[in-house]
Each structure stands twice: as structure tokens, then as C-alpha cells.
Design a protein around this motif. Sequence first.
Motif, mmCIF file in Angstrom:
data_model
loop_
_atom_site.group_PDB
_atom_site.id
_atom_site.type_symbol
_atom_site.label_atom_id
_atom_site.label_comp_id
_atom_site.label_asym_id
_atom_site.label_seq_id
_atom_site.Cartn_x
_atom_site.Cartn_y
_atom_site.Cartn_z
ATOM 1 N N LEU A 123 10.237 3.144 3.390
ATOM 2 C CA LEU A 123 10.049 1.697 3.322
ATOM 3 C C LEU A 123 8.578 1.408 3.645
ATOM 4 O O LEU A 123 8.101 1.731 4.738
ATOM 5 C CB LEU A 123 10.946 0.971 4.333
ATOM 6 C CG LEU A 123 10.737 -0.549 4.403
ATOM 7 C CD1 LEU A 123 11.060 -1.213 3.074
ATOM 8 C CD2 LEU A 123 11.571 -1.156 5.526
ATOM 9 N N VAL A 124 7.854 0.844 2.679
ATOM 10 C CA VAL A 124 6.461 0.458 2.897
ATOM 11 C C VAL A 124 6.446 -0.939 3.519
ATOM 12 O O VAL A 124 7.263 -1.791 3.147
ATOM 13 C CB VAL A 124 5.673 0.475 1.564
ATOM 14 C CG1 VAL A 124 4.233 0.004 1.768
ATOM 15 C CG2 VAL A 124 5.689 1.886 0.964
ATOM 16 N N VAL A 125 5.555 -1.139 4.474
ATOM 17 C CA VAL A 125 5.456 -2.438 5.158
ATOM 18 C C VAL A 125 4.000 -2.886 5.148
ATOM 19 O O VAL A 125 3.091 -2.077 5.368
ATOM 20 C CB VAL A 125 5.975 -2.320 6.614
ATOM 21 C CG1 VAL A 125 5.643 -3.566 7.418
ATOM 22 C CG2 VAL A 125 7.481 -2.068 6.621
ATOM 23 N N ASP A 126 3.782 -4.169 4.870
ATOM 24 C CA ASP A 126 2.421 -4.703 4.944
ATOM 25 C C ASP A 126 2.486 -6.186 5.249
ATOM 26 O O ASP A 126 3.544 -6.803 5.139
ATOM 27 C CB ASP A 126 1.662 -4.445 3.640
ATOM 28 C CG ASP A 126 0.146 -4.338 3.875
ATOM 29 O OD1 ASP A 126 -0.313 -4.577 5.004
ATOM 30 O OD2 ASP A 126 -0.562 -4.008 2.916
ATOM 31 N N ASP A 127 1.342 -6.756 5.624
ATOM 32 C CA ASP A 127 1.372 -8.179 5.991
ATOM 33 C C ASP A 127 1.425 -9.080 4.767
ATOM 34 O O ASP A 127 2.095 -10.096 4.772
ATOM 35 C CB ASP A 127 0.205 -8.559 6.912
ATOM 36 C CG ASP A 127 -1.155 -8.249 6.319
ATOM 37 O OD1 ASP A 127 -1.250 -7.315 5.504
ATOM 38 O OD2 ASP A 127 -2.131 -8.930 6.676
ATOM 39 N N TRP A 128 0.711 -8.721 3.687
ATOM 40 C CA TRP A 128 0.798 -9.535 2.472
ATOM 41 C C TRP A 128 0.477 -8.690 1.259
ATOM 42 O O TRP A 128 -0.228 -7.676 1.350
ATOM 43 C CB TRP A 128 -0.079 -10.774 2.546
ATOM 44 C CG TRP A 128 -1.535 -10.557 2.725
ATOM 45 C CD1 TRP A 128 -2.131 -9.967 3.793
ATOM 46 C CD2 TRP A 128 -2.582 -10.920 1.824
ATOM 47 N NE1 TRP A 128 -3.483 -9.953 3.614
ATOM 48 C CE2 TRP A 128 -3.811 -10.532 2.420
ATOM 49 C CE3 TRP A 128 -2.616 -11.549 0.589
ATOM 50 C CZ2 TRP A 128 -5.032 -10.750 1.810
ATOM 51 C CZ3 TRP A 128 -3.847 -11.765 -0.014
ATOM 52 C CH2 TRP A 128 -5.035 -11.373 0.600
ATOM 53 N N VAL A 129 1.025 -9.134 0.122
ATOM 54 C CA VAL A 129 0.810 -8.453 -1.147
ATOM 55 C C VAL A 129 0.178 -9.452 -2.102
ATOM 56 O O VAL A 129 0.715 -10.545 -2.306
ATOM 57 C CB VAL A 129 2.139 -7.938 -1.739
ATOM 58 C CG1 VAL A 129 1.912 -7.337 -3.114
ATOM 59 C CG2 VAL A 129 2.776 -6.926 -0.792
ATOM 60 N N ALA A 130 -0.976 -9.087 -2.669
ATOM 61 C CA ALA A 130 -1.659 -9.971 -3.625
ATOM 62 C C ALA A 130 -1.599 -9.338 -5.018
ATOM 63 O O ALA A 130 -0.747 -9.698 -5.837
ATOM 64 C CB ALA A 130 -3.091 -10.222 -3.176
ATOM 65 N N THR A 131 -2.473 -8.370 -5.289
ATOM 66 C CA THR A 131 -2.430 -7.683 -6.590
ATOM 67 C C THR A 131 -1.474 -6.489 -6.572
ATOM 68 O O THR A 131 -1.182 -5.930 -7.625
ATOM 69 C CB THR A 131 -3.822 -7.149 -6.965
ATOM 70 O OG1 THR A 131 -4.182 -6.133 -6.012
ATOM 71 C CG2 THR A 131 -4.869 -8.247 -6.955
ATOM 72 N N GLY A 132 -1.057 -6.082 -5.381
ATOM 73 C CA GLY A 132 -0.205 -4.897 -5.259
ATOM 74 C C GLY A 132 -0.987 -3.591 -5.377
ATOM 75 O O GLY A 132 -0.394 -2.516 -5.437
ATOM 76 N N ALA A 133 -2.327 -3.695 -5.383
ATOM 77 C CA ALA A 133 -3.150 -2.499 -5.601
ATOM 78 C C ALA A 133 -2.938 -1.455 -4.505
ATOM 79 O O ALA A 133 -2.761 -0.257 -4.791
ATOM 80 C CB ALA A 133 -4.623 -2.899 -5.681
ATOM 81 N N GLN A 134 -2.972 -1.905 -3.269
ATOM 82 C CA GLN A 134 -2.821 -0.925 -2.181
ATOM 83 C C GLN A 134 -1.413 -0.339 -2.165
ATOM 84 O O GLN A 134 -1.218 0.836 -1.844
ATOM 85 C CB GLN A 134 -3.210 -1.554 -0.845
ATOM 86 C CG GLN A 134 -4.704 -1.926 -0.838
ATOM 87 C CD GLN A 134 -5.249 -2.198 0.549
ATOM 88 O OE1 GLN A 134 -4.823 -1.614 1.527
ATOM 89 N NE2 GLN A 134 -6.215 -3.093 0.625
ATOM 90 N N LEU A 135 -0.431 -1.156 -2.560
ATOM 91 C CA LEU A 135 0.938 -0.613 -2.644
ATOM 92 C C LEU A 135 1.009 0.496 -3.682
ATOM 93 O O LEU A 135 1.665 1.515 -3.474
ATOM 94 C CB LEU A 135 1.943 -1.702 -3.017
ATOM 95 C CG LEU A 135 2.212 -2.796 -1.989
ATOM 96 C CD1 LEU A 135 3.408 -3.632 -2.445
ATOM 97 C CD2 LEU A 135 2.448 -2.212 -0.615
ATOM 98 N N ARG A 136 0.330 0.289 -4.807
ATOM 99 C CA ARG A 136 0.385 1.316 -5.862
ATOM 100 C C ARG A 136 -0.170 2.642 -5.346
ATOM 101 O O ARG A 136 0.357 3.712 -5.664
ATOM 102 C CB ARG A 136 -0.369 0.837 -7.101
ATOM 103 C CG ARG A 136 0.328 -0.306 -7.828
ATOM 104 C CD ARG A 136 -0.336 -0.597 -9.160
ATOM 105 N NE ARG A 136 0.116 -1.856 -9.728
ATOM 106 C CZ ARG A 136 1.267 -2.035 -10.390
ATOM 107 N NH1 ARG A 136 2.093 -1.017 -10.566
ATOM 108 N NH2 ARG A 136 1.600 -3.213 -10.883
#
Length: 180
Positions: A123-136
Motif C-alpha cells: 500500500l503506497v501512502v502519500d499526502d497528495w497526488v497531482a500528476t501521479g508522477a512520483q507514484l509511477r
Amino acid sequence: MLSERLVELFRWVDPGPESDHLVSDVSGWWRDPEVLVALGPALVAPFRSTRPTVVLAPAVTGLLLGPLAATALGVGFVPAYKAGDGRLPAGAVTWAQSPPDFRGRRVALGVRDRHLGPGDRVLVVDDWVATGAQLRALYEICADRGAEVIGTATAVTDCPPELAAELRVHGLIDAARLQA
Ligand SMILES: O=P(O)(O)OC[C@H]1O[C@H](OP(=O)(O)OP(=O)(O)O)[C@H](O)[C@@H]1O
């Protein structure tokens, strides 16, 4: 209600010439004891039935939010560090470079190999997602390590619904509710 308190305590910060996009400041969330207790359980609630075995989150803010989610699930936590901050040794680290993020910047994220591998349900966790680049980039690291991504729990969803669906993002609040 938690989402109302999150909205109330959230601030956007102008990063100056670095970017046209405002940057999130969630420090108000850490200062409020009731929010601090409620954040982890709320983030993981949509993912409990998928039985994650580990939480992965990127520096810097993810290192604060990720352990709250991991504690709520009773699983371990893996930090992803950004290249250049000196926290990862040479070797035994899996790196991935993001596409351009909300700043137009490509970010290299790295995870120690011994902390992620086959059999992990992430499960990936982050404070906010904008372009999703870091998630990718994080999803690519998981794939390289043979770990399965369950999805991403984020506090603020600041991306189109199609992107959130593609990346399996569940957020606590929509950015449209936040004052600029
Ligand atoms: O969807 P994206 O375009 O990838 O942008 C969202 C990412 O950007 C921010 O991180 P940042 O690099 O600013 O690090 P921080 O946690 O130190 O604020 C935020 O915490 C997410 O990780």
C-alpha cells in the motif's frame, strides 16, 4: 468529521519561482492530536480488505504519513528516498525515475532491496497526488522488486478521476475543497 478538520488545517504554500503549482502544507495535521490519531485508520480503511503487508511512502511528507498508516494496519513501513539526499548507499537499492511531476521535475526515488520483495502486497501512502508522477516511480520500483501494488492511500486527491482510477488512488479529501 475528519475530512472537515483536514480541510480546515490544510494550507497551500507558494513555492516561489520554482513552480507555478502551489505546494501542500499539512503541518497543521500533525499539531492536532485528534487528527493525528484518526489519519492512519482513515487512510487505510478502503484498503483493509485487500490485506496489504507493507506500506511504502516517499520522502519527505510520506515519511510522516506512512508510519501512521502502517501502524493502523499492523504492518511494516518502507521509506523511498529521493536521489541526492545521501540517505541511500550505493548498491542494493532499486531506483526509478518519475515522469515530470507537478513541478515539471523528474524525481529519482530509491528503496533498499532488502525491504521489499516478492510476496509483498504494497500500500503506497502519500499526502497528495497531482500528476501521479512520483507514484509511477514507486509502482515501477515495486514491479522491479516483484512486489504487488494494492493501490495508493492519499490524504488529498488533486488529480482527475480517470488518473485516480488508473493508479488505484483513494483520497480522504478532494483538492477542489481546499482554498487556494
Ligand atoms: O503527483 P505528483 O506530481 O508526483 O506530485 C505529488 C508529490 O509531490 C509532493 O512531494 P514533494 O516532492 O514536493 O516532496 P515533499 O513531501 O517533501 O513535499 C507530494 O508529497 C507528492 O509526493
